[in-house]
Write an enzyme that holds these catalytic residues in place. Structure first.
Site, short mmCIF file in Angstrom:
data_model
loop_
_atom_site.label_atom_id
_atom_site.label_comp_id
_atom_site.label_asym_id
_atom_site.label_seq_id
_atom_site.Cartn_x
_atom_site.Cartn_y
_atom_site.Cartn_z
N CYS A 49 -37.61 2.59 -51.65
CA CYS A 49 -37.77 2.44 -53.11
C CYS A 49 -36.87 3.42 -53.85
O CYS A 49 -36.31 3.09 -54.90
CB CYS A 49 -39.23 2.68 -53.51
SG CYS A 49 -40.38 1.55 -52.72
N ARG A 125 -41.91 -5.90 -52.90
CA ARG A 125 -40.67 -5.79 -53.67
C ARG A 125 -40.39 -7.15 -54.27
O ARG A 125 -40.16 -8.12 -53.55
CB ARG A 125 -39.49 -5.45 -52.76
CG ARG A 125 -39.58 -4.13 -52.11
CD ARG A 125 -38.38 -3.83 -51.23
NE ARG A 125 -38.79 -2.87 -50.22
CZ ARG A 125 -39.05 -1.60 -50.46
NH1 ARG A 125 -38.91 -1.11 -51.67
NH2 ARG A 125 -39.45 -0.79 -49.49
C1 BEZ Z 1 -40.19 2.61 -48.70
O1 BEZ Z 1 -39.49 3.30 -47.96
O2 BEZ Z 1 -39.81 2.27 -49.82
C2 BEZ Z 1 -41.54 2.20 -48.22
C3 BEZ Z 1 -41.90 2.47 -46.93
C4 BEZ Z 1 -43.14 2.08 -46.48
C5 BEZ Z 1 -44.03 1.48 -47.32
C6 BEZ Z 1 -43.68 1.20 -48.61
C7 BEZ Z 1 -42.43 1.56 -49.08
#
Ligand code: BEZ
Length: 216
Positions: A49, A125
């Site tokens: 993210c 997402r």
């Molecule tokens: C991420 O790296 O954005 C992420 C990793 C695990 C769960 C949710 C988001």
């Protein structure tokens, strides 16, 4: 009639009041007359993210040049968003210029179809692009482990705007299509008269498969 539990392309973006890092807003009214792109992420302070926020912030001016505002979203507290964007400013030398919805009780996520329980907790997402009249033009979902391609999202936005403005369709991989390069496609004829008129026309592979060059 009960509201559907998700939204679909072609429908109006549902009216809702949201709390964001830049104050309360009523959507889609807040962006009326402009395009907007709402993107949700699973959680603040997570690596994928963070790379996505970095990229959306870096490309912000290109979205603005296309008349499109950005708004982020997650099922987090506004305090978490504020702390995270401060961290990005201090550690990645980037400022996040757009608001982020703090959807603490997942009301927005539920209404927009961002909760996919098998995929994980929080919102998936997703990307929703809305036109200046408030109509949903595109919906995308990405898996948790794959960050979005912001350049591809910009390409899609540009392609949608050109297709609408010129009443044409855009080929695969536009503007680098393997058959017709940066040319665009004409809508296939809908009746015999239209079909006959297209037969033998230069610039057509067949009467239903015609392309042309335009000035974007
Ligand atoms: C991420 O790296 O954005 C992420 C990793 C695990 C769960 C949710 C988001």
């Amino acid at each position: 009639m009960d509201e559907p539990d998700f939204v679909r392309m072609g429908e109006m973006f549902p009216e809702m009041t949201v709390r964001t890092t830049q104050g309360k807003m009523v959507l889609p009214t807040h962006f009326k007359g402009r395009w907007f792109l709402l993107f949700s992420h699973p959680a603040d302070f997570t690596p994928v993210c963070t790379t996505e926020f970095y990229s959306f912030s870096k490309h912000y001016h290109e979205f603005q040049a296309l008349g499109c505002d950005l708004i982020g979203h997650s099922v987090d507290f506004v305090f978490g968003h504020l702390k995270w964007i401060e961290w990005m400013e201090e550690n990645l030398d980037i400022s996040v210029p757009f608001p982020i919805i703090a959807d603490t009780y997942a009301k927005v996520a539920t209404r927009l179809g961002f909760i996919h329980p098998v995929e994980g907790v929080g919102a998936v997402r997703s990307v929703i692009i809305v036109d200046p009249e408030g109509r949903i033009k595109l919906i995308l979902y990405y898996p948790q482990r794959v960050g979005r391609n912001v350049k591809e999202i910009l390409r899609m936005l540009k392609a949608m705007q050109i297709a609408e403005r010129h009443d044409v369709a855009m080929p695969a991989n536009w503007p680098e299509n393997e058959l017709i390069g940066d040319e665009v496609l004409l809508e296939p004829p809908k009746d015999v008269e239209g079909m006959t008129a297209r037969k033998g026309v230069k610039g057509c592979y067949d009467w239903w498969f015609c392309h042309k060059k335009i000035d974007y």
